[in-house]
Design an enzyme around this catalytic site. Structure first.
Site, short mmCIF file in Angstrom:
data_model
loop_
_atom_site.label_atom_id
_atom_site.label_comp_id
_atom_site.label_asym_id
_atom_site.label_seq_id
_atom_site.Cartn_x
_atom_site.Cartn_y
_atom_site.Cartn_z
N TYR A 29 0.98 -1.02 0.05
CA TYR A 29 0.16 -0.01 -0.08
C TYR A 29 0.78 1.32 -0.16
CZ TYR A 29 -3.53 -3.34 1.87
OH TYR A 29 -4.19 -4.53 1.95
N TRP A 33 -3.95 6.28 2.74
CA TRP A 33 -5.31 5.65 2.85
C TRP A 33 -6.11 6.58 3.87
CZ3 TRP A 33 -2.58 2.78 -0.18
CH2 TRP A 33 -3.24 1.76 -0.93
N ASN A 34 -7.26 6.88 3.71
CA ASN A 34 -8.09 7.61 4.59
C ASN A 34 -8.18 7.22 6.10
OD1 ASN A 34 -10.39 8.80 5.61
ND2 ASN A 34 -11.29 9.27 3.90
N TYR A 81 0.87 -0.68 -7.30
CA TYR A 81 -0.24 -1.02 -6.81
C TYR A 81 -1.31 -0.85 -7.99
CZ TYR A 81 -4.38 -0.07 -4.18
OH TYR A 81 -5.92 -0.21 -3.74
N GLN A 101 -14.22 6.24 2.75
CA GLN A 101 -13.54 5.38 3.67
C GLN A 101 -14.61 5.72 4.92
OE1 GLN A 101 -9.57 4.23 4.04
NE2 GLN A 101 -9.83 2.19 3.34
N ASP A 163 -13.11 -4.97 2.57
CA ASP A 163 -13.13 -5.26 1.27
C ASP A 163 -14.04 -6.45 0.65
OD1 ASP A 163 -11.33 -3.12 1.96
OD2 ASP A 163 -9.73 -3.87 0.55
N ARG A 196 -5.96 -13.12 0.46
CA ARG A 196 -6.50 -11.74 -0.53
C ARG A 196 -7.79 -12.16 -0.94
NH1 ARG A 196 -4.12 -7.17 0.66
NH2 ARG A 196 -4.98 -6.51 -1.25
N GLU A 392 -0.80 -7.11 9.31
CA GLU A 392 -2.02 -6.46 9.06
C GLU A 392 -3.23 -7.01 9.40
OE1 GLU A 392 -2.60 -6.59 4.69
OE2 GLU A 392 -4.17 -4.88 4.50
C1 GLC Z 1 -7.35 -2.71 2.72
C2 GLC Z 1 -8.27 -2.63 4.00
C3 GLC Z 1 -8.67 -1.31 4.11
C4 GLC Z 1 -7.31 -0.60 4.34
C5 GLC Z 1 -6.35 -0.24 3.23
C6 GLC Z 1 -5.02 0.06 3.77
O1 GLC Z 1 -7.73 -2.44 1.74
O2 GLC Z 1 -9.13 -3.45 3.58
O3 GLC Z 1 -9.42 -1.23 5.11
O4 GLC Z 1 -7.94 0.85 4.36
O5 GLC Z 1 -6.17 -1.74 3.10
O6 GLC Z 1 -4.49 -0.25 4.88
#
Ligand code: GLC
Length: 426
Positions: A29, A33-34, A81, A101, A163, A196, A392
């Site tokens: 990632y 992310w929000n 990504y 989010q 997700d 995943r 995670e």
């Molecule tokens: C995945 C998770 C999501 C999170 C993102 C970054 O997509 O499902 O909730 O914000 O990863 O960690």
């Protein structure tokens, strides 16, 4: 012991810090992310309050004109990504996705504000963020609750942050896959594919993105145009808590209008949540707005709703529900009930434990007079870390670490659990 863990967690936050935002983990990632950022700020504040404010400020610098705060900000290019900015095609100056989010910002900002040692800084930062968070909340009720029911819908599973939850399986059957060109996933190159979402799910995720893109990301159209419209009690619970907390913040800062509007939203939302309550299970359920039916899926969404100021008898029932889950899950809180045949302890949101979810449930139950179960959840969180490191997510039966490693928000939550003893005072 706790000093060592806090030190390790702080080191992870530092490693994933890119200056004015933090990546959830390098590789898997690589952007901002929000809800990751807002929860991460809570951990950062223990060492550097200014840096914590910056994390949230950076996110809100990319708020859309209509009030939406996007789920990912693509600050710089990264080939690692998928789906990247070209797939989303939102046409923003700094590319972002076009969905949102869980709105934890109101909750996180009040907490930062109440704890702040640097009062002058906190007041300045909170005053600037207050109207922005309020505009986001307003956006939710305007664009995601067009019938004015008091509850908002999500239009893409990625919005919920959960997700590939089992909650979406049936509704997802309605989402077609035609017209989705072949693509190469990147997530399965960084993490075990068995942990995943499946390929079939990914094709549907992308179909929805293409659909919304064809409508030029016009939020006045997306809700009704989406074949996937779900009212998620965890998501709504977070929104209600953030509205509640924004009202407290607005009162402290002397903004009577935002305080009144936020209180009204909270009260309406909480009253509307009653329609999602399942008395037999002792938790809330998701509602499928397209099929007009409750979704028969005992996931953590209906437990996470305890973060909201729901009635205390609901919190007591949820505490009992978690007690029941301990019979099938040695580690709390599984993202899906292990006694459901669809449960999968290793696959992302279909069973594993997530520390951020634990943190929010524990917080809500502690505030609702259930300290015993809140302590047990915190203890599970720490046991997982000690056994398996800062992953995670984790298998609730074996504590096996899954997904990405050296994970930012996992580390932030550990700092909160160990050092944020004032957190229930909010
Ligand atoms: C995945 C998770 C999501 C999170 C993102 C970054 O997509 O499902 O909730 O914000 O990863 O960690």
């Amino acid at each position: 012991m706790s000093e060592t863990l806090i030190g390790q967690a702080a080191e992870i936050l530092r490693k994933n810090d890119l200056g004015d935002y933090t990546v959830p983990t390098h590789g898997l990632y690589p952007f901002q992310w929000n809800w990751d950022s807002c929860l991460t700020a809570l951990g950062q504040a223990h060492f550097d309050e200014a840096r914590a404010w910056t994390e949230i400020e950076t996110l809100f610098a990319h708020q859309w004109e209509d009030g939406m705060v996007p789920h990912i900000v693509f600050h710089k290019e990264d080939e690692g990504y998928f789906p990247g900015p070209d797939v989303w095609g939102t046409g923003r100056p700094v590319p972002t996705t076009g969905i949102t989010q869980p709105p934890v910002a109101g909750f996180a900002v009040l907490r930062l504000f109440q704890r702040a040692k640097d009062r002058e800084l906190a007041e300045r930062k909170a005053r600037a963020l207050l109207p922005k968070i309020n505009a986001w909340h307003e956006w939710f009720y305007r664009c995601r609750d067009p019938q004015d029911t008091g509850l908002v819908a999500v239009i893409h599973p990625w919005e919920t942050g959960r997700d590939n939850s089992i909650d979406w399986d049936e509704a997802f059957e309605r989402v077609p896959t035609d017209g989705v060109p072949p693509f190469t996933r990147r997530d399965t190159q960084h993490a075990n594919p068995d942990h995943r979402p499946t390929q079939a799910q990914y094709e549907r995720y992308i179909w929805l993105v293409q659909k919304f893109r064809s409508l030029e990301w016009d939020n006045t159209k997306l809700h009704n145009a989406s074949p996937f419209r779900i009212v998620d009690p965890g998501f709504n619970g977070i929104l209600q808590r953030s509205c509640n907390d924004l009202a407290i913040l607005a009162e402290s800062l002397g903004d009577a209008a935002i305080a009144a509007a936020s209180k009204k939203r909270t009260a309406r939302g909480i009253a509307a949540m009653e329609a999602l309550w399942d008395a037999r299970l002792g938790q809330y359920k998701c509602y499928d707005r397209v099929a007009d039916t409750l979704i028969d899926s005992p996931s953590v969404a209906g437990i996470l709703a305890s973060i909201a100021p729901i009635p205390i008898e609901r919190k007591a029932a949820i505490a009992k529900r978690i007690e029941t889950l301990t019979e099938s899950a040695p580690y709390l809180v599984p993202s899906h009930d292990p006694t459901d045949p669809r449960f999968d302890g290793l696959r992302y949101w279909r069973g594993p434990v997530w520390l951020i979810v634990n943190y929010m449930i524990s917080d809500g139950l502690r505030l609702g007079g259930q300290p015993h179960i809140a302590d047990r959840i915190d203890q599970s969180s720490l046991e997982l870390i000690e056994k398996s490191g800062f992953a995670e997510y984790y298998d609730p039966a074996t504590a096996e670490p899954c997904g990405g490693t050296t994970f930012t928000w996992t580390a932030a939550m550990v700092i909160e659990i160990l050092a944020g003893s004032d957190r229930a005072a909010a």
